[in-house]
Design a protein around this motif. Structure first.
Motif, short mmCIF file in Angstrom:
data_model
loop_
_atom_site.label_atom_id
_atom_site.label_comp_id
_atom_site.label_asym_id
_atom_site.label_seq_id
_atom_site.Cartn_x
_atom_site.Cartn_y
_atom_site.Cartn_z
N SER A 3 0.98 -1.19 0.03
CA SER A 3 -0.03 -0.24 0.20
C SER A 3 0.71 0.60 0.27
CB SER A 3 -1.00 -0.16 1.30
OG SER A 3 0.02 0.36 1.98
N ASN A 4 0.33 2.22 -0.57
CA ASN A 4 1.17 3.54 -0.32
C ASN A 4 2.01 3.88 1.11
OD1 ASN A 4 -0.16 4.19 -3.02
ND2 ASN A 4 -1.34 5.46 -2.37
N GLU A 5 0.71 3.63 2.28
CA GLU A 5 1.28 4.05 3.44
C GLU A 5 2.29 2.85 3.94
OE1 GLU A 5 -1.75 3.47 2.46
OE2 GLU A 5 -3.09 5.34 3.07
N GLU A 6 2.46 1.90 3.52
CA GLU A 6 3.79 0.87 4.00
C GLU A 6 4.81 0.87 2.61
OE1 GLU A 6 1.31 -3.97 3.61
OE2 GLU A 6 1.88 -2.94 2.22
N LEU A 7 4.70 1.70 1.75
CA LEU A 7 5.88 1.92 0.45
C LEU A 7 6.18 2.84 1.67
CD1 LEU A 7 4.41 1.86 -2.87
CD2 LEU A 7 5.97 0.26 -1.91
N ILE A 8 5.75 3.92 1.79
CA ILE A 8 6.02 5.59 2.78
C ILE A 8 7.26 5.21 3.70
CG2 ILE A 8 6.07 7.46 3.88
CD1 ILE A 8 3.43 7.83 1.50
N ASP A 9 6.74 4.03 4.61
CA ASP A 9 7.00 3.14 5.76
C ASP A 9 9.03 2.90 5.28
OD1 ASP A 9 7.09 2.49 8.36
OD2 ASP A 9 7.20 1.15 7.91
N THR A 10 8.98 1.72 4.30
CA THR A 10 9.61 1.25 4.30
C THR A 10 10.62 1.93 3.48
OG1 THR A 10 8.10 -1.33 3.36
CG2 THR A 10 10.55 -0.31 2.44
N ILE A 11 10.49 2.96 3.02
CA ILE A 11 11.61 4.21 2.48
C ILE A 11 12.56 5.05 3.09
CG2 ILE A 11 11.90 6.01 1.02
CD1 ILE A 11 10.52 4.79 -1.07
N TYR A 12 11.26 5.57 4.30
CA TYR A 12 11.41 6.43 5.40
C TYR A 12 11.86 6.14 7.02
CZ TYR A 12 10.26 10.47 2.77
OH TYR A 12 9.99 11.59 2.16
N THR A 13 11.39 4.08 7.44
CA THR A 13 12.14 4.38 8.14
C THR A 13 13.17 2.87 7.75
OG1 THR A 13 10.21 1.83 8.94
CG2 THR A 13 10.35 4.86 9.45
N LYS A 14 13.22 2.29 7.55
CA LYS A 14 14.18 1.22 6.93
C LYS A 14 14.77 1.00 6.54
CE LYS A 14 10.65 -1.65 8.00
NZ LYS A 14 9.33 -0.67 8.24
N PRO A 15 15.94 -0.02 6.82
CA PRO A 15 17.93 0.25 6.29
C PRO A 15 17.75 0.22 4.92
CG PRO A 15 17.20 -1.48 7.75
CD PRO A 15 15.81 -0.87 7.17
N PHE A 16 18.61 0.88 4.06
CA PHE A 16 18.83 0.87 2.68
C PHE A 16 17.70 1.22 1.74
CE2 PHE A 16 21.60 -2.71 4.51
CZ PHE A 16 22.73 -1.78 4.59
N PRO A 17 17.20 2.23 2.27
CA PRO A 17 15.34 2.52 1.03
C PRO A 17 16.75 2.27 -0.01
CG PRO A 17 16.58 4.82 1.95
CD PRO A 17 17.27 3.34 2.60
N ASN A 18 17.84 2.91 -0.77
CA ASN A 18 18.70 2.71 -1.69
C ASN A 18 18.17 1.92 -2.58
OD1 ASN A 18 20.32 2.37 -0.41
ND2 ASN A 18 22.11 3.30 -1.47
N ARG A 19 18.56 1.07 -1.98
CA ARG A 19 18.42 -0.92 -2.96
C ARG A 19 17.03 -1.11 -2.92
NH1 ARG A 19 22.49 -3.99 1.67
NH2 ARG A 19 24.25 -2.52 1.36
N PHE A 20 16.25 -0.11 -1.73
CA PHE A 20 14.94 -0.96 -1.66
C PHE A 20 14.49 -0.26 -3.42
CE2 PHE A 20 10.62 0.11 -1.47
CZ PHE A 20 9.75 -1.24 -1.05
N CYS A 21 14.55 1.03 -3.44
CA CYS A 21 13.84 1.26 -4.76
C CYS A 21 14.67 1.02 -6.37
CB CYS A 21 14.72 3.02 -4.51
SG CYS A 21 13.19 3.86 -4.02
N ALA A 22 16.23 0.55 -6.05
CA ALA A 22 17.43 0.33 -7.24
C ALA A 22 16.91 -1.01 -7.85
CB ALA A 22 18.30 0.34 -6.61
N LYS A 23 16.66 -2.22 -6.64
CA LYS A 23 15.66 -2.80 -7.25
C LYS A 23 14.70 -3.00 -8.34
CE LYS A 23 12.74 -4.50 -4.02
NZ LYS A 23 11.98 -5.43 -2.39
#
Length: 282
Positions: A177-197
């Motif tokens: 969901s939108n909320e889960e995506l924002i939470d993942t990018i703002y609070t979880k480690p390595f947001p750059n890797r998450f987006c780059a995949k």
């Protein structure tokens, strides 16, 4: 033995070679950007990934090139590496931009860029990197990188700023969901890797809808407008780059390179072969 490391935001490629290049042991570990990982974590990960055939005591020289490793962090990285390779007489630390320069240009002056998980660029004098227009990293910049491509797609998805057929396709790929995506990018480690995949997903769907090639092309244009065009006389250089984004999106990249008045030079998926050549022949 000479140990060479090319450490990006996602992974580190290692090559341990004899001075004459006749012997070689290669392996991979995770990326060691010191802005995102601690010294003990790096030491543990290197030891976990060392091949059984590689004796750390046989390493006499280390050349470590790393994303996010600024001069201020050279002592930190040297200390970490010496903890594992205790017999090393020489430990050389540099930014990953110098790795791209040496791999792409060897000892010839020119322009070199990195377009992988992150982005960077610099002018090279044939020995050391010179002028560098800062990419500002994942949060503030990195235009044209895999992290930037994924971030753009996710932002468009959250805002529903894409055609309905693309939205349905992307929703199935993201599975959040939108909320889960924002939470993942703002609070979880390595947001750059998450987006780059998601750069791979974008590449696989370039023919699905014009949205995808337009997204990539616009990201490359921003890379040129905000970074490349700020180099003096940039059009007199060929455009040389390493990284999976430059390699797999080469046709779209070439269009933008020519649009900005440069000629396409060498594009490498990874710099290691060029680095091995550089350090065994020089």
């Amino acid at each position: 033995m000479i140990l060479i490391a090319d450490s990006g935001a996602t992974k580190t490629e290692w090559a341990c070679v004899s001075r004459d290049g006749a012997e070689r042991i290669s392996f991979f570990s995770q990326g060691y950007n010191p802005n995102y990982i601690s010294g003990p974590q790096i030491v543990a990960d290197i030891r976990e990934n060392l091949p059984a055939a590689l004796d750390p005591l046989q390493v006499s020289e280390i050349y470590f090139y790393g994303a996010g490793v600024t001069e201020m962090q050279y002592p930190f990285m040297e200390g970490v590496l010496r903890e594992v390779f205790t017999a090393a007489e020489k430990v050389f630390i540099a930014m990953d931009t110098l790795a791209s320069c040496r791999a792409l240009l060897q000892r010839e002056p020119g322009f070199a860029a990195i377009l992988g998980t992150g982005a960077n660029s610099c002018l090279y004098d044939g020995c050391n990197e010179g002028l560098n227009v800062d990419s500002c990293g994942f949060i503030l910049g990195d235009e044209g990188s895999g992290g930037n491509l994924g971030k753009r797609m996710i932002t468009d998805f959250i805002r529903h700023n894409m055609p309905d057929n693309v939205y349905a396709l992307v929703a199935g790929e993201l599975g959040m969901s939108n909320e889960e995506l924002i939470d993942t990018i703002y609070t979880k480690p390595f947001p750059n890797r998450f987006c780059a995949k998601y750069a791979k997903f974008i590449n696989e769907h370039l023919d699905f809808d014009p949205y995808f090639p337009e997204l990539v092309t616009d990201a490359f244009r921003q890379f040129f407008l905000l970074i490349v065009t700020h180099y003096p006389d940039y059009q007199k250089y060929t455009f040389n780059a390493v990284g999976s984004v430059a390699y797999y999106f080469k046709p779209l990249l070439q269009n933008v390179v020519e649009e900005f008045g440069m000629k396409m030079g060498t594009i490498l998926q990874a710099p290691m072969e060029g680095l091995v050549k550089y350090h065994t022949e020089n």
